[in-house]
Motif scaffolding. Structure first.
Motif, PDB file in Angstrom:
ATOM      1  N   GLY A 249       0.813  -1.217   0.000  1.00  0.00           N
ATOM      2  CA  GLY A 249       0.000   0.000   0.000  1.00  0.00           C
ATOM      3  C   GLY A 249       0.842   1.260   0.000  1.00  0.00           C
ATOM      4  O   GLY A 249       1.919   1.318   0.589  1.00  0.00           O
TER       5      GLY A 249
ATOM      6  N   ASN B 131       0.236   4.113   1.376  1.00  0.00           N
ATOM      7  CA  ASN B 131       0.247   4.888   2.616  1.00  0.00           C
ATOM      8  C   ASN B 131       1.213   4.348   3.657  1.00  0.00           C
ATOM      9  O   ASN B 131       1.314   4.891   4.763  1.00  0.00           O
TER      10      ASN B 131
ATOM     11  N   ASN C  63      -5.660   7.018   4.541  1.00  0.00           N
ATOM     12  CA  ASN C  63      -5.707   5.914   3.581  1.00  0.00           C
ATOM     13  C   ASN C  63      -7.121   5.789   3.020  1.00  0.00           C
ATOM     14  O   ASN C  63      -8.070   5.545   3.770  1.00  0.00           O
TER      15      ASN C  63
END
Length: 261
Positions: free
Chosen positions: A224, A226, A256
């Motif tokens: 991911g 983030n 997120n």
């Protein structure tokens, strides 16, 4: 404390010339030439983050991801971008961005992530650069002896507090060299192959990049975009070590946009 001093500290540690050519870093909205009441640090800027800054009396927000990338032809306050710009200006909040210059710094995003996810089997950390004379970018963790990928995935999930992640490759494979690129690191797949990387840890891997990695025999963990939030503490540490004598907060807002369901 005058914000110019804070800007000097940031740009000494994360020089603007380290930023990628397509990026937009540094001061984006407001002025640094004012007394700073407190500083709020966030991965992204959202309306909730601005409201948090107001509640904490922070008149400087430092973000990793730029609010403004390209040229702006107009600022319409009934649009999302225009509303946030207007809210910042109305509340005299300065917006400063440290993005790829923070990623590429000697002690920046990838430095933080690599040191966070290394374990007792890692004997050294190397740089993953496109060219030897280019700014420092990713990092490579070199293991003393091969480790089963499935075992290392458990370590990653525990260390980064992740319930799930995406794997491209063979979970039963063995790894000895792990590349770490915060944000979106698909452009490093071919380079990772030339550096004999067994596993690339990054975010935002598209379908076609995943196919390319599989063909090259590189495993990828998409953790991911983030995940870069785990490096924000470096900015806090930097400012405090340089005697910035105002309150410094890392945002409580989870920006997120995705969630596990």
């Amino acid at each position: 404390m005058n914000g110019i001093k804070i800007q000097t500290i940031l740009e000494t540690a994360y020089p603007l010339y380290l930023a990628e050519a397509w990026d937009n870093v540094g001061l984006q909205i407001g002025t640094m030439n004012k007394e700073i009441s407190s500083v709020l640090i966030s991965l992204d800027l959202t309306q909730e983050v601005i409201e948090e800054a107001i509640s904490k009396n922070s008149n400087l927000i430092i973000v990793h991801h730029p609010l403004i990338f390209g040229n702006i032809n107009s600022i319409k306050t009934d649009s999302l971008l225009g509303n946030m710009i207007g809210l910042l200006i109305k509340n005299d909040i300065t917006l400063y961005v440290a993005h790829t210059n923070f990623d590429n710094a000697e002690e920046g995003t990838n430095y933080a992530l690599a040191n966070l996810i290394k374990d007792k089997n890692v004997v050294r950390i190397e740089k993953l650069d496109f060219e030897q004379d280019e700014p420092s970018t990713g990092r490579i963790l070199v293991f003393e002896s091969p480790v089963m990928l499935e075992q290392y995935i458990h370590h990653i999930k525990k260390t980064l507090h992740l319930e799930a992640l995406k794997l491209i490759g063979n979970i039963e494979g063995m790894i000895t060299r792990v590349a770490v690129i915060g944000g979106s690191g698909s452009s490093f797949i071919n380079l990772s192959s030339t550096r004999n990387v067994d596993l690339l840890i990054t975010g935002d891997v598209t379908y076609h990049h995943a196919l390319n990695a599989k063909a090259l025999g590189i495993n990828i963990l998409d953790v991911g975009h983030n995940i870069e939030k785990n490096a924000l503490h470096l900015v806090v540490d930097l400012l405090k070590s340089n005697e910035v004598d105002v309150d410094i907060f890392i945002s409580d807002i989870d920006t997120n946009p995705t969630q596990n369901v």
